[in-house]
Design an enzyme around this catalytic site. Sequence first.
Site, short mmCIF file in Angstrom:
data_model
loop_
_atom_site.label_atom_id
_atom_site.label_comp_id
_atom_site.label_asym_id
_atom_site.label_seq_id
_atom_site.Cartn_x
_atom_site.Cartn_y
_atom_site.Cartn_z
N GLU A 192 -2.63 -3.12 -4.61
CA GLU A 192 -2.34 -3.48 -3.60
C GLU A 192 -1.70 -2.68 -3.26
OE1 GLU A 192 0.24 -6.79 -3.98
OE2 GLU A 192 -1.72 -8.22 -4.31
N GLU A 223 -5.76 -11.32 -9.09
CA GLU A 223 -4.73 -12.16 -9.35
C GLU A 223 -4.80 -13.46 -7.78
OE1 GLU A 223 -1.58 -10.38 -7.98
OE2 GLU A 223 -1.27 -8.78 -8.87
C1 FCB Z 1 1.47 -9.52 -6.01
C2 FCB Z 1 1.97 -8.88 -7.00
C3 FCB Z 1 2.13 -9.56 -8.05
C4 FCB Z 1 3.12 -10.31 -7.98
C5 FCB Z 1 2.18 -10.97 -7.19
C6 FCB Z 1 3.21 -12.54 -6.75
O1 FCB Z 1 1.22 -8.72 -4.62
O2 FCB Z 1 0.91 -8.39 -7.10
O3 FCB Z 1 3.03 -8.32 -8.57
O4 FCB Z 1 3.97 -10.15 -7.36
O5 FCB Z 1 2.06 -10.77 -5.96
#
Ligand code: FCB
Length: 510
Positions: A222, A418
């Site tokens: 990210e 994620e």
């Molecule tokens: C993402 C991050 C991860 C965690 C989630 C909730 O943006 O990559 O580390 O904080 O959010």
Amino acid sequence: MNKISTPSDSASKLNGQWNRRTFLASTAGLTAALATGQARGATPVAAKTKSSPTPAGELKFPRDFMWGVATAAYQIEGAANEDGRKPSVWDTFSRIPGNTANGDTGDVACDHYHRFEEDVKLMVELGVRHYRFSIAWPRIVPDGRGAVNEKGVDFYRRLADALLKHGITPHATLFHWDSPQALEDRYGSWRSREMAKDFADYCTATVQRLGDRITHWMTLNEIPCFTYLGYGVEKMPFFAPGTIVKTKQEVLQTVHHALLAHGLGCQAIRAAAPKTCRITAVANFDAVIPVTETAEDIAAAKRAFVADKYVGTTVMPMLTGRYSPETLATLGADAPKVQVGDLKTIAQPLDCLGYNGYTGQYVRAAANESGYELLKLPKDYPNIGPSWLKFTPEALYWGVRMISDALGKKDLPMCITENGCATEDTVNERGEVVDLTRIMFLKAYLRNAQRAVDEGYPLKGYFHWSLMDNFEWASAFTMRFGLTHVDYATQKRIPKQSFRWYQQLIRQNR
Ligand code: FCB
């Protein structure tokens, strides 16, 4: 996306935001949409390679779909000063009063550094065959450049071996925000072009040593979160390194340096890998969701997607070798300064694009210059956990579809690297955590992932964030994103009800 927690962010607030009516309204809409397969008025999706039709209600995933869980080094490892690790920018940042909830740090976190074997057992019990974790740069190259700390490498060797022994494939992210403090002191981290070169050298050192066991690499997690949110124009930003700069252009330049790090990192990984390896770039953006599935709103969503700041300045350069013209026009003089050859370096061939999909924004066609209108969410729109995480399950479908359709990347495999939510997870008198909100969230989001697969979009896997509760950056331990509850005082792990739910989903693959 504004991944910033507002002061009202606290798990206890959730109760007030959910009542029976909003819950029923959202699930009823969902059920209706599912029953019709695709919302009425929808433009039929181009004929795709659909193998066998799925019986109604039977939302199957392909046999080889990758089910996994994700974590990151600073959020779980602890052992901040052990075996030669030196501070990262997050160690420094979290020590400054006011930067994190309750002033907490990742010094101990889930103590995973000492308990990784127990945590691998949890994964075995869960039934995942894939694990995404990150490697801490300050463990491998504690000063950011120069000497390699072999004891740090050994930890990841032990972890990879434990995973492989149980048939779990390690997917290692090389940078999940914890850059060495030494490089902040030397040249201001991402403000300098030197950071990209130092990152590539760290990749070489790591892949040379671990590439016999780890073949799935992810570069930077990210980019927007450690650039746009790590550097603030004349005000303190919310994330490390927490640098105040004078102009927006300086922030955009950090983005460009991170992109260069990704490009040089890809080259370094491929050159150093002793075996064939796969490289994934991990992106985050707010999906744009057409408010109705009409041709007009879908076209509007595509326009909004390529004009989005995060997409235009991070995803597009990596995938297409150019910044989005729409975004550059908006940035004007704030646009990053690009040297000859940079964009070619940045747009390295990728084996997969990782999408960290949490939230989205609704869009509709409009008779204005841009041809679209981003819709403001009403005050009572539900979020699940932090204020930035709006309950927008279609984000998983449209996030994947936009990469394929709006960027023309139909053949680029994708993974949800994620997805998850934070809920108020209390241990009941029977010692259980019955996190029904997370299950509701998962059902809704995963149906959308399944829709993408079913329509032939190249979605190959899903990694739940997270295996266990952990240090959630500025929100520290106040946000619990895990399938496993962690009692930070005793380090006891309790699989939640959602853990059992995900376990069944994996077993049945539907
Ligand atoms: C993402 C991050 C991860 C965690 C989630 C909730 O943006 O990559 O580390 O904080 O959010």
